[in-house]
Each structure stands twice: as C-alpha cells, then as structure tokens.
Design a protein around this motif. Sequence first.
Motif, PDB file in Angstrom:
ATOM      1  N   THR A  46      -7.009   6.882   8.123  1.00 51.44           N
ATOM      2  CA  THR A  46      -7.390   5.690   8.886  1.00 51.44           C
ATOM      3  C   THR A  46      -6.381   5.393   9.980  1.00 51.44           C
ATOM      4  OG1 THR A  46      -8.507   4.774   6.949  1.00 51.44           O
ATOM      5  CG2 THR A  46      -7.915   3.236   8.700  1.00 51.44           C
ATOM      6  N   PRO A  56       0.815  -1.222   0.000  1.00 45.35           N
ATOM      7  CA  PRO A  56       0.000   0.000   0.000  1.00 45.35           C
ATOM      8  C   PRO A  56       0.845   1.267   0.000  1.00 45.35           C
ATOM      9  CG  PRO A  56      -0.931  -1.618   1.492  1.00 45.35           C
ATOM     10  CD  PRO A  56       0.368  -2.182   1.012  1.00 45.35           C
ATOM     11  N   TYR A  72      -9.229   1.389  -2.489  1.00 41.96           N
ATOM     12  CA  TYR A  72      -8.150   0.499  -2.907  1.00 41.96           C
ATOM     13  C   TYR A  72      -8.396  -0.012  -4.324  1.00 41.96           C
ATOM     14  CZ  TYR A  72      -5.005  -3.513  -3.067  1.00 41.96           C
ATOM     15  OH  TYR A  72      -4.042  -4.408  -3.432  1.00 41.96           O
ATOM     16  N   VAL A 105     -11.140   3.055   2.853  1.00 42.92           N
ATOM     17  CA  VAL A 105      -9.852   2.530   2.386  1.00 42.92           C
ATOM     18  C   VAL A 105     -10.064   1.338   1.470  1.00 42.92           C
ATOM     19  CG1 VAL A 105      -7.826   1.237   3.134  1.00 42.92           C
ATOM     20  CG2 VAL A 105      -8.372   3.389   4.212  1.00 42.92           C
ATOM     21  N   PHE A 155      -6.823   6.809  -2.361  1.00 42.98           N
ATOM     22  CA  PHE A 155      -6.399   5.721  -1.476  1.00 42.98           C
ATOM     23  C   PHE A 155      -5.409   6.184  -0.404  1.00 42.98           C
ATOM     24  CE2 PHE A 155      -3.284   2.314  -0.637  1.00 42.98           C
ATOM     25  CZ  PHE A 155      -4.106   1.456   0.072  1.00 42.98           C
ATOM     26  N   LEU A 202      -5.832   6.204   3.625  1.00 41.29           N
ATOM     27  CA  LEU A 202      -5.011   5.309   4.430  1.00 41.29           C
ATOM     28  C   LEU A 202      -4.347   6.062   5.575  1.00 41.29           C
ATOM     29  CD1 LEU A 202      -3.967   2.363   4.561  1.00 41.29           C
ATOM     30  CD2 LEU A 202      -1.990   3.107   3.219  1.00 41.29           C
TER      31      LEU A 202
END
Length: 587
Positions: free
Chosen positions: A142, A3, A298, A294, A135, A139
């Motif tokens: 999050t 990621p 993705y 997320v 994304f 991320l």
Amino acid sequence: MKPIDPRLLRRATAARGYLLVSGLIGLLQIACILVFSWAVAQCVAGALMQHLTWGESLRLVGLAAVAQGLRALLAYAWNVSSEVAAATVKAQLREQMAQKFAALGPAWLSSRSAPQLTTVYGRGLDALDGYFSKFLPQLVLTAISVPVFLVVLWREDLPSAITVGITLPLIPVFMILIGWYTQRVQNSEWEASRTLSGHFVDVVTGLSTLKVFGRQWHQRDVISAVTDRYRQRTMRVLGISFMSGFVLELASTLAVALVAVSIGTRLIGGGIDLYTGLFVLLIAPEAFSPLRLVGSHYHAATEGISAADDALSVLDEPEPEPGAATHPTPSLRWATDDVTMASAEPTSSLRLDDVRVTRGDVELQPVSLRAEAGQLTVVSGPSGAGKSSVFAALLGFAPATGAVSWQAGRIDLARDAPLRANIAWAGQQSDLFPGTIATNVALGVDPDEPADPEQVRRCLRLAGAGRLDPDQMIDPIGGGISGGQAQRVCIARAYYRAFSRDCRIVLLDEPTSAVDEQTERDMIAGMHTVARDGRVVIAISHRPRVIAAADARVCVAAQPASPAGGLGDAGADDSSTTDDQRSGVVA
C-alpha cells in the motif's frame, strides 16, 4: 502496538530483510499491473477503432497474459517469503525470550503468571503468522502502490485522479475508526485467551489434588463458563471483522463507481478517448484495493499484534546490572586471586558468613555455615526457616547480602555478579522434558554433543536410579516414570553436570523426599561418593537417615541470630568443623 513497531524491527532482524523483499516484490507487481492494464486498453481500443491488425492484437493479448502470469508468480513468492519470515521472526523472538527468562531469573518469573507467559511464548507468537503473511506485506504494498497509481492517474486523466484523491482518504478514516474498536475488542479477546489458558494449565497441574478433595466437577463448571465468555468475545471479533470488511468494500466500490460515471459521461461528450477511459478504469480499482485489503488483514493480525506487544514488553524488561546496589539476584562468584578451580584439596571449603536473603519485602535472618570438600554436609531445620532461600542466593536466584568464602577467596553477595557455572544443583521440583532419560540427565551440559552413555549410567547409579534404562522415553508431561524416579533423574542430572563441567559444589534440595528406605541408603552412599571426589556436597533434608549419615550437620532454626554474628553454638572460628554447626537463621 503500532502497525510496524520499531521494537520488532530491532529485536527481529529477519523482519528488516523481509520488508526490503516485500518492497521489491511490490514494485514488480505494480509494474505487472500497469503493463497488463496498458495492453488490455490498447488491444480493446485498437480493435474497436480498427487501428490494430490481428497480429498486433495477439501480441498485446500475449503481453497481458505474461504480465498476469508473472503477477501470479510474484504473489506466490510473496506468500513463501512471508511464511519464511514469520517462522524466522518467531524463532528469533522465542530464542530471545528464553535468554531473557534466564537473565531475569526465577525471582522475576515467580512474580509473573507462568501459564500466561507460556501462552505468549507458544500460541501468542504463532499468531504472528497472520501479521507477517497478510497484514505486513499488504501494508508495504500500500505504501508503494497508492502513490504510484495516483501519479499514473494524474498523468493520464486529471479529473479521475482528483476523484480518486478525494475519495481515497475515506478508507483510512473508516479503517482508523473501526480499527480502534477492533483493537479494543481483540485485546479483550486475547486477555480472555490468556486467562483461559492459564486457568486450564493450573487445573490440569492440580487435578490430582482436586480429585482428592472432590472439587474437580466445580472446576469443570468454571472452565465451561470461561470458555463460553471466550467464545462470545471471539464471535464479537469475527462480527466486527465482517462488518468492517463490508464497510471498506462499500466505500471502495462507490469511489470506483464515481470514476466510472465520470469517464462514461465524458466518453459520450467526447472529452476523453476510449484507450484512456479503459486504462483509467482498470487502474482505479487497483488504487483502492491495497488500502481495502490492509483494513481487512488488520483484523486477522490483531491477535498477533497483541501477542507481539506482550513478547516485546518481556524483552524490554530491564536486566539486573552487576555492581548495582539494588541488584535483584546477586550470586556466587569464584575468587581467583590465590586459588584455581584445578585445586581439589580435601582442606578446601565453602563458607557463608552472615548471608541475609531477601524474599519480597521480607529480609530473612543472617545465615552462616561451613562445608568442607570431601564431606557430606546436611542442612536441616523446620519448614519455612529459609534453607532453600540460602541455595537460591548461592545460585543467584534471590537477592542477598553477606560474604561467601571458597578456600582463601572471598565473595561479596551484594556486589558481585552471579556465576552459576561452577555449581551443580537439583531442586525439589522434578522438571523433565520429552525425550529419553539419558537426554534428561545430560540436559544443559553440551547441546552439540550426545550424552556419554557410561557417565549417564554412573550418575543414575549414584542417584539410586541404576535400574532405570537410559533409553527409556519420557512423554511431554513427564510421564513414563514415577515421581520418585523423576526426582532421582534430576539428581543424576546434577551429578552429570558436576562431572562433565568439573563443578566443585553440588547442592541438593530434599534429595530423598520421595523414596523408600533402601533407595535412600543407596542415594546417601552416592552423595558420599560424589563428596569423596573432592567436591563440596550440601544437602537440605528433613529425613533422619540423611541427617544421621552426614559428615557435618547445620541446623537452621527459626530464631533470631545471636549477637555474635550468627554462628550460634559452633562459634565463628574459621577452623570449626564440628559435626553439629548451628546457624542463626530465619523465620
């Protein structure tokens, strides 16, 4: 690709600053959410329990509105910063890839699919928009918000924090399971996209040949079949994206419903007050939302992740190291012990002694020749004998062993690093770029300075293209001029480089292969003029008129080298300047 791939952060420095900005904006957004939830819960609970006046309620409503408005502004700033970051990172990666292509050289590029590299360089890196705009910001948010919300829930209501803590890991589990399958399908779709792009470019490039042999309709069917397979893979990826989004939404909804049922039951039993229940109900969805988004984003970023992985793989390719025995592209280096570039004496010369070029797994026969400054030296011989390979070795585009002497200096091709700055060269392919003829002639000399109009016209005249207008535009596919004119523009580019950078060696590969007799005479006169300026001019040619006009001729024959070391009829004497030198050359 991970990621957040460490290679991406190492290669694209703009990504590091963007992560810091995303983290700061994320913290401010979390603060806005907490303030909004607190104000709403206080206002509703106070109004129902009649603990607040109208003035206090209006102040709480105003605070909630300000927090929500600030959150919207932060979201806008987040989007803007993500777009700027994506554009900056793509520019950095493209610049690094261009430098990498130049460092690896044509030998490496010829072993790769040019259309696929073009797809990665263009459309592939463009797919990083979804990665950086959706994304990656989610991320980062999050990673910051989930721990903060869990701590807040634990301080306000322990049972709700336990419920969220137990159900929250279900979303990453679903994300991982679905993500594995999605990445595999997306990689297949990306591979199909590269194949389709490469095949389409190949067909367009060879369309004239296909039409000559009547095979254009067959290729139409092939492209149609490849496109249909690409459509099917794309629809499969979209179907998985929608299905995964539904699964994540369902999981988060059920988890929030468990919290709501627990709070409602305890409110009836008096185990929790109204303010706490409302505050927890407003916070609980925010704890699940970042993880859910997320997973959704993705899928929008998988193509960019796959493309970035390909781009980073190219950037991680090992470059040739000077001095290594297995140097893939050894080339010419000027000797500076007893000669300087300022000297352009008529007696200076370029000499190749037993230069042996390697093409793939085949090692060609050694070549030896001598070219005097002030003379036009023509290298002739059958096709496939290795004439262009010698040029490639001098330019550092092909591995070779042997020695090159420039005046009194001597260079070892197997040891010395490439230095092409002192060579002006025009190959057989006429590569033009969008812009005017003048910008194509001056290409690569000094990008910060405009082309010298007088020098451009002079170079065009010497290349037999004096009738061309330097201000004429060339379209993105090189249209607007004929093939012969394009070839002469490239030769004029070599002359412009030689004059502007004082290159003492000019290499021309089949310079008159696409011109008429009168133009060929003009081009031969131009080559003599460039040579008389004190430069070594070497031309590869099969044309009898060019061979007859040469001051010195080198015949490259497809036969083994002589035991004497490869100088055939002319011998190996350094002072040999006969008109017909013969070198033992390659098959």
